[in-house]
Scaffold this motif. Structure first.
Motif, PDB file in Angstrom:
ATOM      1  N   ASP A  45     -18.297   0.922  25.071  1.00  0.00           N
ATOM      2  CA  ASP A  45     -17.830   1.904  24.118  1.00  0.00           C
ATOM      3  C   ASP A  45     -16.834   1.236  23.450  1.00  0.00           C
ATOM      4  N   GLY A  46     -16.349  -0.201  23.661  1.00  0.00           N
ATOM      5  CA  GLY A  46     -15.329  -0.993  23.081  1.00  0.00           C
ATOM      6  C   GLY A  46     -14.048  -1.092  23.482  1.00  0.00           C
ATOM      7  N   GLY A  47     -13.836  -0.271  24.585  1.00  0.00           N
ATOM      8  CA  GLY A  47     -12.312   0.059  25.113  1.00  0.00           C
ATOM      9  C   GLY A  47     -12.405  -0.738  26.417  1.00  0.00           C
ATOM     10  N   TYR A  48     -11.018  -0.728  26.817  1.00  0.00           N
ATOM     11  CA  TYR A  48     -10.618  -1.060  28.050  1.00  0.00           C
ATOM     12  C   TYR A  48      -9.879  -0.139  28.899  1.00  0.00           C
ATOM     13  N   ASP A  49     -10.337   0.137  30.147  1.00  0.00           N
ATOM     14  CA  ASP A  49      -9.467   0.821  31.249  1.00  0.00           C
ATOM     15  C   ASP A  49      -8.114   0.415  31.628  1.00  0.00           C
ATOM     16  N   GLY A  50      -6.930   1.104  31.960  1.00  0.00           N
ATOM     17  CA  GLY A  50      -5.831   0.880  32.433  1.00  0.00           C
ATOM     18  C   GLY A  50      -5.986   0.578  33.876  1.00  0.00           C
ATOM     19  N   TYR A  51      -4.839   0.116  34.365  1.00  0.00           N
ATOM     20  CA  TYR A  51      -4.953  -0.076  36.100  1.00  0.00           C
ATOM     21  C   TYR A  51      -3.799   0.239  36.617  1.00  0.00           C
ATOM     22  N   GLN A  52      -3.777   0.359  38.032  1.00  0.00           N
ATOM     23  CA  GLN A  52      -2.707   0.667  38.807  1.00  0.00           C
ATOM     24  C   GLN A  52      -2.067  -0.607  39.788  1.00  0.00           C
ATOM     25  N   THR A  53      -0.934  -0.955  39.799  1.00  0.00           N
ATOM     26  CA  THR A  53      -0.303  -2.088  40.404  1.00  0.00           C
ATOM     27  C   THR A  53       1.054  -1.511  41.034  1.00  0.00           C
ATOM     28  N   THR A  54       1.561  -2.397  41.803  1.00  0.00           N
ATOM     29  CA  THR A  54       2.909  -2.080  42.427  1.00  0.00           C
ATOM     30  C   THR A  54       3.820  -3.151  42.418  1.00  0.00           C
ATOM     31  N   MET A  55       5.277  -2.812  42.399  1.00  0.00           N
ATOM     32  CA  MET A  55       6.158  -3.738  42.454  1.00  0.00           C
ATOM     33  C   MET A  55       7.156  -3.291  43.690  1.00  0.00           C
ATOM     34  N   GLN A  56       7.891  -4.420  44.249  1.00  0.00           N
ATOM     35  CA  GLN A  56       8.819  -4.059  45.302  1.00  0.00           C
ATOM     36  C   GLN A  56      10.152  -4.572  44.939  1.00  0.00           C
ATOM     37  N   VAL A  57      11.320  -3.340  44.943  1.00  0.00           N
ATOM     38  CA  VAL A  57      12.676  -3.656  44.744  1.00  0.00           C
ATOM     39  C   VAL A  57      13.608  -3.494  45.631  1.00  0.00           C
ATOM     40  N   ASN A  58      14.808  -3.875  45.854  1.00  0.00           N
ATOM     41  CA  ASN A  58      15.809  -3.671  46.589  1.00  0.00           C
ATOM     42  C   ASN A  58      16.928  -3.020  45.715  1.00  0.00           C
ATOM     43  N   VAL A  59      17.531  -1.962  46.192  1.00  0.00           N
ATOM     44  CA  VAL A  59      18.567  -1.314  45.179  1.00  0.00           C
ATOM     45  C   VAL A  59      19.889  -1.408  46.046  1.00  0.00           C
TER      46      VAL A  59
END
Length: 234
Positions: free
Chosen positions: A49-63
């Motif tokens: 259909d000519g498009g692209y999917d988004g995707y899920q990922t993570t990041m790690q942080v200290n506060v």
């Protein structure tokens, strides 16, 4: 090596007392292709259909030195995300998932957070390039990136006019001062962006700026076209 950081919704993580342990992993998005098996045929039939999917990922942080509530209130909603490992690209992300936190006491109290991001499929040239203006036609606008972009066109014109980008023709009727064509929103608006003008426009598809030279020509009383290109990559 410089400390990694990110900017979300205009706020720098370093100003929020956030120390990045791991930036999100950037992926090439999946092409939206559906495969169908056909009896008696070797291999599937593909529908692209000519498009692209988004995707899920993570990041790690200290506060450090901030309350959980302040950081949670920042890392929510949708906005532009720019990371220190690629400061000339921005991604549109959604932070609507759960943020997982764990508190530690080691000299001073700090929180370790796992943040889940939903990343929309394109990475945009950052900072956003300024609009390019054209007052004489034909004109050329070059896309130096490997994928077509969805521009915003501000067309200052009166009456009935034609605007062509490459082989794609757009027809506009009864313009009083002009029209905005936004390929990303798939809408046409008046110049003050207070009303839709879709009924004044006629074309098959919203215009794209393909890789390479894009030829712009007009017919009728067109005085200026300002194009915000929205250059992007995968």
């Amino acid at each position: 090596m410089d400390e990694p950081y990110f900017v979300y919704a205009g706020q720098d993580s370093r100003d929020m007392g956030v120390v990045v342990e791991e930036l999100p992993t950037i992926q090439r998005p999946r092409r939206k292709v559906t495969r169908y098996d056909v009896s008696g045929r070797d291999g599937p039939v593909e529908l692209d259909d000519g498009g692209y999917d988004g995707y899920q990922t993570t990041m790690q942080v200290n506060v450090f030195g901030q309350t959980r509530e302040k950081v949670f209130g920042w890392l929510i909603g949708e906005g532009w995300f720019v990371s220190s490992d690629e400061p000339d690209r921005a991604m549109w992300v959604s932070l609507d998932a759960q943020v997982k936190g764990k508190r530690f006491f080691c000299g001073e109290c700090f929180d370790t957070l796992t943040v889940t991001l939903y990343i929309y499929p394109y990475r945009y040239v950052w900072p956003t390039p300024a609009a390019q203006e054209f007052t004489t036609f034909p004109a050329t606008l070059t896309n130096n990136y490997g994928i077509a972009s969805e521009p915003r066109l501000r067309i200052e014109a009166t009456g009935d006019v034609l605007v062509n980008i490459n082989a794609q023709q757009m027809s506009f009727v009864g313009l009083t001062d002009g029209i905005i064509v936004d390929s990303e929103l798939m809408e046409c608006l008046n110049l003050t962006e207070t009303a839709l003008l879709n009924s004044s426009a006629s074309f098959t598809d919203f215009p794209l700026l393909k890789p390479g030279a894009n030829m712009i020509s007009v017919d009728g009383n067109v005085t200026r076209i300002s194009i915000t290109p929205r250059w992007r990559v995968l």
